[in-house]
Design an enzyme around this catalytic site. Structure first.
Site, PDB file in Angstrom:
ATOM      1  N   HIS A  59     -22.003  14.011  36.922  1.00 38.68           N
ATOM      2  CA  HIS A  59     -20.861  13.191  36.512  1.00 38.68           C
ATOM      3  C   HIS A  59     -19.520  13.713  37.015  1.00 38.68           C
ATOM      4  CE1 HIS A  59     -23.782  11.132  34.099  1.00 38.68           C
ATOM      5  NE2 HIS A  59     -22.889  10.338  33.565  1.00 38.68           N
ATOM      6  N   LYS A  76     -21.105   7.688  21.385  1.00 37.55           N
ATOM      7  CA  LYS A  76     -19.808   7.770  22.074  1.00 37.55           C
ATOM      8  C   LYS A  76     -19.317   6.352  22.300  1.00 37.55           C
ATOM      9  CE  LYS A  76     -19.913  12.061  24.726  1.00 37.55           C
ATOM     10  NZ  LYS A  76     -19.855  12.624  26.089  1.00 37.55           N
ATOM     11  N   HIS A  92     -20.947   3.026  38.270  1.00 36.88           N
ATOM     12  CA  HIS A  92     -21.043   4.322  37.591  1.00 36.88           C
ATOM     13  C   HIS A  92     -22.366   5.037  37.907  1.00 36.88           C
ATOM     14  CE1 HIS A  92     -20.567   7.310  34.429  1.00 36.88           C
ATOM     15  NE2 HIS A  92     -21.773   6.988  33.993  1.00 36.88           N
ATOM     16  N   ARG A 108     -24.885  19.081  24.875  1.00 35.73           N
ATOM     17  CA  ARG A 108     -24.713  17.669  25.244  1.00 35.73           C
ATOM     18  C   ARG A 108     -24.073  17.521  26.622  1.00 35.73           C
ATOM     19  NH1 ARG A 108     -23.177  12.405  21.483  1.00 35.73           N
ATOM     20  NH2 ARG A 108     -23.230  10.928  23.205  1.00 35.73           N
ATOM     21  N   ARG A 130     -11.557   0.937   8.812  1.00 37.00           N
ATOM     22  CA  ARG A 130     -11.887   2.377   8.860  1.00 37.00           C
ATOM     23  C   ARG A 130     -13.377   2.636   9.071  1.00 37.00           C
ATOM     24  NH1 ARG A 130      -8.178   2.624   4.456  1.00 37.00           N
ATOM     25  NH2 ARG A 130      -6.129   3.157   5.279  1.00 37.00           N
ATOM     26  N   HIS A 151     -17.581  11.018  38.738  1.00 37.10           N
ATOM     27  CA  HIS A 151     -16.295  10.489  38.251  1.00 37.10           C
ATOM     28  C   HIS A 151     -15.213  10.600  39.319  1.00 37.10           C
ATOM     29  CE1 HIS A 151     -17.409  10.911  33.713  1.00 37.10           C
ATOM     30  NE2 HIS A 151     -17.787   9.762  34.220  1.00 37.10           N
ATOM     31  N   LYS A 175     -32.380  12.008  25.328  1.00 37.44           N
ATOM     32  CA  LYS A 175     -30.987  11.926  24.861  1.00 37.44           C
ATOM     33  C   LYS A 175     -30.931  12.173  23.363  1.00 37.44           C
ATOM     34  CE  LYS A 175     -26.567   9.786  25.143  1.00 37.44           C
ATOM     35  NZ  LYS A 175     -25.659   8.895  25.843  1.00 37.44           N
ATOM     36  N   ASN A 220     -24.057  15.357  31.444  1.00 36.27           N
ATOM     37  CA  ASN A 220     -23.053  15.066  32.468  1.00 36.27           C
ATOM     38  C   ASN A 220     -23.478  15.529  33.859  1.00 36.27           C
ATOM     39  OD1 ASN A 220     -21.309  13.944  30.571  1.00 36.27           O
ATOM     40  ND2 ASN A 220     -20.493  15.955  30.028  1.00 36.27           N
ATOM     41  N   GLU A 241     -29.299   6.951  36.099  1.00 31.09           N
ATOM     42  CA  GLU A 241     -29.215   7.713  34.832  1.00 31.09           C
ATOM     43  C   GLU A 241     -30.612   8.125  34.359  1.00 31.09           C
ATOM     44  OE1 GLU A 241     -26.450   8.740  33.382  1.00 31.09           O
ATOM     45  OE2 GLU A 241     -24.832   7.313  33.786  1.00 31.09           O
ATOM     46  N   GLU A 263     -20.741  17.301  21.530  1.00 33.05           N
ATOM     47  CA  GLU A 263     -20.578  17.958  22.834  1.00 33.05           C
ATOM     48  C   GLU A 263     -19.823  19.278  22.758  1.00 33.05           C
ATOM     49  OE1 GLU A 263     -20.185  15.173  26.066  1.00 33.05           O
ATOM     50  OE2 GLU A 263     -19.235  16.701  27.305  1.00 33.05           O
TER      51      GLU A 263
HETATM   52  N1  NAD Z   1     -21.104   5.729  25.595  1.00 30.91           N
HETATM   53  C1  NAD Z   1     -21.791   6.434  26.446  1.00 30.91           C
HETATM   54  O1  NAD Z   1     -22.413   7.444  26.099  1.00 30.91           O
HETATM   55  C2  NAD Z   1     -21.862   6.000  27.882  1.00 30.91           C
HETATM   56  C3  NAD Z   1     -22.778   6.576  28.756  1.00 30.91           C
HETATM   57  C4  NAD Z   1     -22.869   6.116  30.051  1.00 30.91           C
HETATM   58  C5  NAD Z   1     -22.043   5.062  30.466  1.00 30.91           C
HETATM   59  N2  NAD Z   1     -21.158   4.517  29.597  1.00 30.91           N
HETATM   60  C6  NAD Z   1     -20.298   3.397  30.000  1.00 30.91           C
HETATM   61  O2  NAD Z   1     -21.145   2.292  30.276  1.00 30.91           O
HETATM   62  C7  NAD Z   1     -20.479   1.431  31.194  1.00 30.91           C
HETATM   63  C8  NAD Z   1     -21.432   1.011  32.274  1.00 30.91           C
HETATM   64  O3  NAD Z   1     -22.519   0.341  31.675  1.00 30.91           O
HETATM   65  P1  NAD Z   1     -23.271  -0.843  32.439  1.00 30.91           P
HETATM   66  O4  NAD Z   1     -23.708  -0.386  33.759  1.00 30.91           O
HETATM   67  O5  NAD Z   1     -24.270  -1.393  31.500  1.00 30.91           O
HETATM   68  O6  NAD Z   1     -22.059  -1.844  32.699  1.00 30.91           O
HETATM   69  P2  NAD Z   1     -21.791  -3.341  32.258  1.00 30.91           P
HETATM   70  O7  NAD Z   1     -21.800  -3.504  30.794  1.00 30.91           O
HETATM   71  O8  NAD Z   1     -20.581  -3.772  32.997  1.00 30.91           O
HETATM   72  O9  NAD Z   1     -23.068  -4.090  32.856  1.00 30.91           O
HETATM   73  C9  NAD Z   1     -23.210  -4.191  34.252  1.00 30.91           C
HETATM   74  C10 NAD Z   1     -23.305  -5.671  34.665  1.00 30.91           C
HETATM   75  O10 NAD Z   1     -24.583  -6.153  34.277  1.00 30.91           O
HETATM   76  C11 NAD Z   1     -24.427  -7.351  33.517  1.00 30.91           C
HETATM   77  N3  NAD Z   1     -25.586  -7.414  32.624  1.00 30.91           N
HETATM   78  C12 NAD Z   1     -25.849  -6.627  31.549  1.00 30.91           C
HETATM   79  N4  NAD Z   1     -27.062  -6.927  31.054  1.00 30.91           N
HETATM   80  C13 NAD Z   1     -27.567  -7.914  31.847  1.00 30.91           C
HETATM   81  C14 NAD Z   1     -28.796  -8.624  31.865  1.00 30.91           C
HETATM   82  N5  NAD Z   1     -29.769  -8.360  30.993  1.00 30.91           N
HETATM   83  N6  NAD Z   1     -28.967  -9.560  32.820  1.00 30.91           N
HETATM   84  C15 NAD Z   1     -27.996  -9.824  33.741  1.00 30.91           C
HETATM   85  N7  NAD Z   1     -26.835  -9.164  33.788  1.00 30.91           N
HETATM   86  C16 NAD Z   1     -26.620  -8.218  32.841  1.00 30.91           C
HETATM   87  C17 NAD Z   1     -23.091  -7.234  32.861  1.00 30.91           C
HETATM   88  O11 NAD Z   1     -22.587  -8.500  32.500  1.00 30.91           O
HETATM   89  C18 NAD Z   1     -22.286  -6.568  33.960  1.00 30.91           C
HETATM   90  O12 NAD Z   1     -21.848  -7.530  34.876  1.00 30.91           O
HETATM   91  C19 NAD Z   1     -19.281   2.198  31.705  1.00 30.91           C
HETATM   92  O13 NAD Z   1     -18.113   1.683  31.108  1.00 30.91           O
HETATM   93  C20 NAD Z   1     -19.538   3.621  31.262  1.00 30.91           C
HETATM   94  O14 NAD Z   1     -18.349   4.339  31.023  1.00 30.91           O
HETATM   95  C21 NAD Z   1     -21.056   4.957  28.313  1.00 30.91           C
END
Ligand code: NAD
Length: 371
Positions: free
Chosen positions: A252, A147, A270, A245, A125, A256, A231, A249, A189, A241
């Site tokens: 987005h 999130k 993304h 917040r 939990r 999306h 942020k 987006n 971003e 949100e």
């Molecule tokens: N929670 C939130 O508020 C929020 C906000 C924006 C995006 N997201 C989510 O985040 C995700 C995208 O994040 P991302 O772009 O980090 O994706 P990811 O975690 O897939 O990383 C992208 C790639 O980079 C690699 N990588 C990460 N750090 C590295 C490093 N230091 N050196 C070499 N390779 C590295 C990973 O292994 C992966 O292959 C999506 O699922 C999206 O929905 C969440």
């Protein structure tokens, strides 16, 4: 050369936490994490790309304060944000005998952060967790704000919860191993923050982004700090949100739809979708007479100068037509009672939320962008 160290506070009452940003933060991770622990032991979850590159630095940093770590490595990639790996993670954490007072560590990009944050939210939990984001996107966005989610065949991030981390450690040194494409996707971003709420940040980026992208450490720290501060301020005002917040987006809704149209595949990351989406949001804003005609050109010029995907034609392969994209936009989480909420702009740094957008104008902009 010594680099600045920055701290951003996320003010959420008794769930407040700090974001420590610098170069070499991993080496000091034990010192940051230690005060939060009830016993000197953490469970770390990482992915198959980040683990081999950076796990040893994290282990050494924790060991310097006598903290032991066990770890689980999941496959890298968006497909990992699913029930199977959520369940694997939760069961592994239970096997490791992680208790209510213990600390789970998410060590990776946004995929690991979202999945592990959700696992921590539901384990017993709710146990506390630390975000150690390793991608630029995760350092400026996904690790902050609480999130957490996994994806469903019905759409992205549909299963999740709000669960704030206890600490975020952003070490810009690890960004050096990102591919250029992943770096630039995360940079999308970063630009978003300037576009949505701070014209002076966008101006700073126009001047400094080329050296930042080329590896300037101090500028990387400054860009992460600025983004996290923006942020943090928004999240402190509107954690779940209900209002402000949603500004985060910007770009987005279009993004999306484009991610859905490209099957959440390698065709479009993304952050790339967000950048193209921001350009479209400014184009629509300009057509509606909300901002000047120069604004969308300036946004696009910056993306192009950085070698980023900017236009729909930068996406390889076929896309749906304007009506197809509009239909995908209609499936967005930002639809309330059938009405799509848009993030539009009165200028650079002046985004606002509105449902009062003429669909015909959006269709025309999409149609022109597709031809
Ligand atoms: N929670 C939130 O508020 C929020 C906000 C924006 C995006 N997201 C989510 O985040 C995700 C995208 O994040 P991302 O772009 O980090 O994706 P990811 O975690 O897939 O990383 C992208 C790639 O980079 C690699 N990588 C990460 N750090 C590295 C490093 N230091 N050196 C070499 N390779 C590295 C990973 O292994 C992966 O292959 C999506 O699922 C999206 O929905 C969440």
């Amino acid at each position: 050369m010594t680099h600045p160290h920055e701290t951003v506070h996320v003010a959420l009452g008794d769930r407040s936490y700090r974001i420590e940003i610098g170069h070499g933060v991993l080496a000091n991770s034990g010192a940051w994490v230690s005060p939060l622990l009830s016993r000197p032991r953490v469970a770390v979850v990482t992915d198959s790309t980040v683990g081999p590159l950076h796990l040893d630095s994290l282990r050494d940093g924790l060991a310097a304060e006598g903290i032991e770590m066990t770890h689980l490595t999941l496959p890298a990639g968006e497909a990992t944000k699913c029930w199977r790996y959520l369940s694997e993670t939760v069961e592994w954490l239970l096997e490791q005998k992680v208790e209510r007072g213990d600390m789970v560590v998410a060590f990776g990009g946004g995929v690991i952060g979202d999945l592990v944050g959700f696992a921590a939210a539901i384990l017993r939990r709710g146990v506390r967790f630390v975000q150690i984001p390793t991608s630029l996107l995760a350092q400026v966005d996904s690790s902050v704000g609480g999130k957490t989610a996994i994806n469903s065949p019905h759409g992205k991030n549909l299963i999740g919860s709000f669960h704030q981390p206890s600490l975020v450690l952003a070490d810009v040194a690890v960004l050096g191993t990102l591919t250029e494409r992943d770096f630039l996707a995360g940079y999308g971003e970063v630009v978003k923050y300037g576009l949505l709420g701070d014209a002076s940040f966008f101006e700073w980026l126009e001047i400094n982004a080329p050296t930042l992208a080329a590896g300037d450490i101090s500028k990387r720290i400054e860009a992460v700090r600025w983004s996290c501060q923006m942020k943090a301020d928004i999240v402190a005002r509107d954690e779940t949100e209900q209002g402000d917040r949603a500004l985060l987006n910007l770009g987005h809704t279009f993004g999306h739809a484009l991610e859905a149209a490209t099957g959440y595949s390698d065709r479009l990351l993304h952050g790339e979708g967000v950048a193209i989406g921001c350009a479209l949001a400014f184009e629509v804003s300009s057509r509606l007479g909300l901002c000047s005609q120069e604004d969308p050109s300036r946004v696009r010029a910056h993306f192009k100068a950085m070698g980023m995907k900017t236009d729909l034609s930068d996406i390889e392969g076929d896309l749906p037509d304007a009506d197809g994209l509009l239909a995908l936009m209609g499936q967005d989480k930002k639809v309330t009672q059938g009405t799509l909420n848009y993030i539009m702009a009165r200028g650079i740094g002046e985004a606002f939320v509105t449902s009062d957008v003429d669909t015909e104008t959006v269709r025309r902009v999409l149609h022109e962008a597709l031809t």
